[in-house]
Design an enzyme around this catalytic site. Structure first.
Site, short mmCIF file in Angstrom:
data_model
loop_
_atom_site.label_atom_id
_atom_site.label_comp_id
_atom_site.label_asym_id
_atom_site.label_seq_id
_atom_site.Cartn_x
_atom_site.Cartn_y
_atom_site.Cartn_z
N ASP A 22 57.83 96.82 -7.06
CA ASP A 22 58.97 97.26 -7.67
C ASP A 22 59.65 98.13 -6.68
O ASP A 22 59.26 98.83 -5.88
CB ASP A 22 58.98 98.60 -8.57
CG ASP A 22 60.26 98.57 -9.44
OD1 ASP A 22 61.23 97.84 -8.58
OD2 ASP A 22 60.15 100.09 -9.86
N ASP A 26 63.02 100.72 -11.10
CA ASP A 26 62.33 100.02 -12.80
C ASP A 26 61.66 100.43 -13.46
O ASP A 26 61.38 100.02 -15.11
CB ASP A 26 63.35 99.25 -13.18
CG ASP A 26 63.49 97.87 -13.30
OD1 ASP A 26 62.24 97.81 -11.76
OD2 ASP A 26 63.56 97.09 -13.13
N ASP A 30 59.34 93.38 -8.49
CA ASP A 30 60.08 92.25 -8.72
C ASP A 30 60.10 91.39 -7.20
O ASP A 30 59.62 92.16 -6.46
CB ASP A 30 62.24 93.04 -8.56
CG ASP A 30 61.81 94.51 -7.81
OD1 ASP A 30 61.11 94.32 -6.62
OD2 ASP A 30 62.14 95.52 -7.85
N ASP A 192 50.54 75.74 -16.72
CA ASP A 192 50.15 76.55 -17.66
C ASP A 192 50.11 75.60 -18.73
O ASP A 192 50.48 74.65 -18.01
CB ASP A 192 51.81 77.47 -17.67
CG ASP A 192 50.51 78.68 -18.64
OD1 ASP A 192 49.95 79.37 -18.36
OD2 ASP A 192 51.39 77.91 -20.01
N GLU A 243 45.81 74.82 -15.26
CA GLU A 243 45.11 75.44 -15.62
C GLU A 243 44.34 74.72 -17.33
O GLU A 243 45.47 73.96 -17.39
CB GLU A 243 45.49 76.75 -15.80
CG GLU A 243 45.26 77.67 -17.67
CD GLU A 243 45.62 78.88 -18.42
OE1 GLU A 243 45.09 79.58 -17.71
OE2 GLU A 243 46.79 77.63 -18.52
#
Ligand code: GLC
Length: 492
Positions: A22, A26, A30, A192, A243
């Site tokens: 991060d 927060d 990211d 995916d 996948e």
């Protein structure tokens, strides 16, 4: 030249962006956080990074519910941050693969919001019953009723309506999405639920059928033949990895035939227990299935959906020792390998997260009967003595991190030559592309094979066995014997 493309032998590191690093405090990882750690990944010795979704999303399923495929969610940064990440990856010599989620969108996607129903799978049920017996993979029926009485299909969460891939507008849109990221310069895509996009005509009941009517339908291959043409129209060696789960090695291999995708995940290997006979069988079946279609084998031990392998292999010191041996087994095999963030630190699954912090729809939709996948998504420990161990400058993390991870931080392990981190580092720096493979005679419970690089011996029997040579690398200390739960690489 055919046969030597980078992805045929690459080690690809999976980053789950929420939990990697991060930058803004927060408590959620990211893109700038990832960029700042790319030098760490290059030093580790991996070839490429696969980023799990960072697109605009209401985050019902950690970002696998996409509301805008061509923008970055503000929690992860901006498109400019993505461009900086890519530029930095180029500087340190890493390829970047992004995740594409074509089976479903988020229910916050503009198409669903605008009720463009022909782009999704809507149907009418009868007598207040859903159109068929399909179950969501997260539990409960795969159908949700809208206020006008019709039903829509969601193989996952109700917030993830399935797209209608028989509609050409859906196909055109995804061509545009692929182009958007290829034009930005990505090296490939992880796809995916790649076997899920086409549903059997007439939406028949699944019943007790072996072949599910919503997975692995023949027409899904047309999509990949067309994607392959699109991807091949770009310069450079771009790649795709599918996948495909709940399937046999032969069925999975059909996705990586020459005019379709490049790689598919090896879930049989990931799901295997620490058992020499099972592993040997899976290695044989994997190599046989991909040989016929000319694709590389792939190997994987953990990802963001499965219990971490240190824990699967017994947890504690036993689990760690086996995970070290498994790493050298996997990285010694020919083909390509996937490393899930934190496995290079030997992180275990976190099993005791408090109920109120669990965010996975699997946990929510099963009413807490299934722990879900949060335990493998706990943020990474980078440095320091107390949580969040350098994960966030804000001093917090979106999932709590165990105090005992103080001993597992990157900083702590860097100093220890025998740490898991240094084992991965050494293995990744020693590893070279291999294509040849032959089993060598070995005692019961011992896996021994030779590639053009190494003689790899993994002792999964309960007793030490003689070691024929001086290892270039071993997962635990060896003498002239290889102790149990240890793998050694001897140069050939
Ligand atoms: C894939 C992802 C998983 C996600 C699901 C639905 O299996 O790996 O995290 O929940 O697809 O998108």
């Amino acid at each position: 030249m055919a046969g030597v493309e980078w992805w045929r032998s690459a080690v690809i590191y999976q980053v789950y962006p929420r939990s990697f690093a991060d930058s803004d405090g927060d408590g959620v990882g990211d893109l700038p956080g990832i960029t700042a750690k790319l030098a760490y990944l290059a030093d580790l010795g991996v070839d490429a990074v696969w980023l799990s979704p960072f697109y605009r999303s209401p985050m019902v399923d950690g970002g696998y519910d996409v509301a805008d495929y061509c923008d970055v969610d503000p929690v992860f940064g901006t498109l400019a941050d993505f461009d900086r990440l890519l530029a930095e990856a180029r500087t340190v010599g890493l390829k970047v693969i992004v995740d594409i989620v074509p089976n479903h969108t988020s229910d916050r996607h503009p198409w669903f919001q605008q009720s463009l129903r022909d782009r999704y799978i809507f149907s009418t049920g009868s007598d207040d019953r859903p159109p068929n017996d399909w179950q969501s993979l997260f539990g409960g029926p795969a159908w949700t009723r809208t206020t006008d009485g019709s039903w829509y299909l969601h193989l996952f969460d109700p917030g993830q309506p399935d797209l209608n891939w028989r509609n050409p507008q859906v196909r055109d849109e995804f061509d545009a999405i692929l182009r958007f990221w290829l034009d930005r310069g990505v090296d490939g895509f992880r796809i995916d639920v790649a076997h899920g996009m086409i549903k059997a005509e007439g939406l028949p009941d699944a019943g007790g059928e072996q072949r599910l009517p919503y997975f692995d339908q023949e027409e899904v291959h047309d999509i990949y033949r067309s994607w392959r043409k699109l991807i091949d129209s770009y310069l450079g060696e771009r790649m795709t990895v599918a996948e495909v789960f709940d399937s046999t090695p032969e069925r999975v291999a059909r996705y990586v035939a020459g005019d379709e995708l490049h790689q598919a995940f090896n879930f049989d290997f990931l799901e295997a227990p620490w058992d020499p006979a099972v592993l040997r069988k899976i290695i044989d079946e994997t190599l046989a299935a991909v040989k016929d279609v000319g694709a590389p084998a792939t190997w994987v031990l953990s990802n963001h959906d499965r219990r971490r392998h240190v824990t699967r292999f017994g947890g504690g010191l036993v689990g760690l020792r086996r995970a070290r041996a498994a790493a050298l087994l996997m990285l010694g095999l020919p083909g390509s390998a996937y490393v899930y963030q934190g496995e290079e630190l030997g992180l275990p699954e976190v099993l005791d997260l408090p109920d109120e912090v669990r965010a996975d729809p699997q946990w929510v939709r099963s009413g807490g009967r299934e722990l879900g996948r949060d335990g493998c998504r706990v943020p990474l420990p980078w440095e320091g003595d107390a949580p969040p161990f350098g994960f966030s400058p804000g001093g917090r993390a979106w999932l709590p991190m165990p105090r005992e991870w103080a001993a597992r931080t990157v900083a702590a392990q860097r100093e220890d030559p025998d740490s898991m981190l240094n084992l991965y580092r050494k293995a990744l720096h020693l590893r070279r592309p291999a294509t040849e493979f032959a089993w060598r005679p070995a005692p019961d419970g011992v896996l021994c094979f030779e590639t053009e690089r190494f003689l790899v011996t993994a002792n999964l029997s309960g007793s030490p066995v003689p070691l024929l040579g001086v290892p270039a690398l071993a997962s635990s200390p060896v003498t002239d014997e290889l102790p149990p739960d240890t793998t050694a690489w001897i140069r050939t």
